[in-house]
Write a protein that holds these residues in place. Structure first.
Motif, short mmCIF file in Angstrom:
data_model
loop_
_atom_site.label_atom_id
_atom_site.label_comp_id
_atom_site.label_asym_id
_atom_site.label_seq_id
_atom_site.Cartn_x
_atom_site.Cartn_y
_atom_site.Cartn_z
N VAL A 1 0.88 -1.23 0.11
CA VAL A 1 0.03 0.00 -0.01
C VAL A 1 0.96 1.31 -0.08
CG1 VAL A 1 -1.74 1.32 1.39
CG2 VAL A 1 -1.99 -1.06 1.28
N THR B 1 -7.37 3.58 -5.04
CA THR B 1 -8.67 3.67 -4.21
C THR B 1 -9.28 4.84 -4.74
OG1 THR B 1 -7.35 4.90 -2.61
CG2 THR B 1 -7.68 2.38 -2.42
N GLU C 1 -14.59 7.22 1.56
CA GLU C 1 -12.90 6.64 1.17
C GLU C 1 -12.89 5.67 1.97
OE1 GLU C 1 -8.99 8.79 0.33
OE2 GLU C 1 -9.87 9.17 2.40
N VAL D 1 -12.09 1.73 0.99
CA VAL D 1 -10.76 1.09 1.37
C VAL D 1 -11.08 -0.33 2.03
CG1 VAL D 1 -8.71 1.16 2.54
CG2 VAL D 1 -9.38 3.13 1.23
N THR E 1 -3.38 4.73 -2.66
CA THR E 1 -4.50 5.33 -1.82
C THR E 1 -4.72 6.64 -1.97
OG1 THR E 1 -3.01 5.65 0.32
CG2 THR E 1 -4.17 3.82 0.11
N VAL F 1 -6.45 8.99 3.42
CA VAL F 1 -6.64 7.84 3.77
C VAL F 1 -6.12 7.49 5.35
CG1 VAL F 1 -4.86 6.28 3.18
CG2 VAL F 1 -6.89 5.33 3.56
N LEU G 1 -6.14 -1.84 6.35
CA LEU G 1 -4.86 -2.00 5.25
C LEU G 1 -3.77 -2.52 5.91
CD1 LEU G 1 -4.96 1.45 3.36
CD2 LEU G 1 -5.48 -0.61 2.40
#
Length: 168
Positions: free
Chosen positions: A8, A35, A63, A67, A79, A83, A93
């Motif tokens: 990520v 994302t 958001e 996610v 992302t 985030v 995540l």
């Protein structure tokens, strides 16, 4: 699920998450997920439209939901810059991914971002890019497993992340 199953990318808007993400996914033979694009598909709206029509708190909720709804394996995930403002999304995540922070100096971001009011960047009314940067930097550092200083070109950044992941 293996902690390193996904990678990520987090960082400020304009830090190169999507660009680095596509190249890194190609280099590693992994899928790529953005994302921000997922959020736009879910809502049928551009990011700036969500912010303008629904407000910041709704944007952040959308958001986070987006996610937390991503269920991929062996993917590089770019992302949205905001985030890190959603602890639930970051916890999700963190369960499945190695989180890489692309650290770009504020001065470089100010050079790159000229359309802050129309780009779909989540921020409170009247907030400057510098204030957004100052608010988010501790969060990016808190959540990052790896920090990559973005003082090099995109190709060198991809190589640095690839080497860390490969050897890590």
């Amino acid at each position: 699920m293996n902690k390193r199953e996904n990678i990520v990318l987090i960082g400020m808007p304009g830090s190169g998450k999507s660009t680095v993400g596509v190249l890194l996914a190609k280099a590693l033979g992994m899928a790529f997920v953005d994302t921000d694009l997922e959020l736009m598909q879910r809502t049928g709206k551009k990011l700036q439209e969500i912010l303008d029509q629904d407000g910041l708190s709704s944007f952040l909720a959308w958001e986070s939901d987006t996610v937390c709804g991503i269920n991929v394996r062996q993917a590089v995930i770019a992302t949205g810059g905001s985030v890190v403002l959603e602890p639930e999304a970051m916890a999700y995540l963190h369960e499945t991914s190695c989180i890489v922070f692309l650290d770009v100096p504020l001065e470089e971001l100010q050079r790159r971002i000229t359309n802050i009011r129309s780009r779909g960047i989540a921020f409170a009314p009247g907030q400057s890019l510098g204030e957004i940067w100052k608010e988010r930097m501790p969060l990016y550092r808190k959540y990052a497993d790896i920090t990559i200083p973005m003082e090099v070109n995109v190709e060198d950044t991809v190589e640095a992340v690839w080497q860390i992941i490969k050897n890590g």
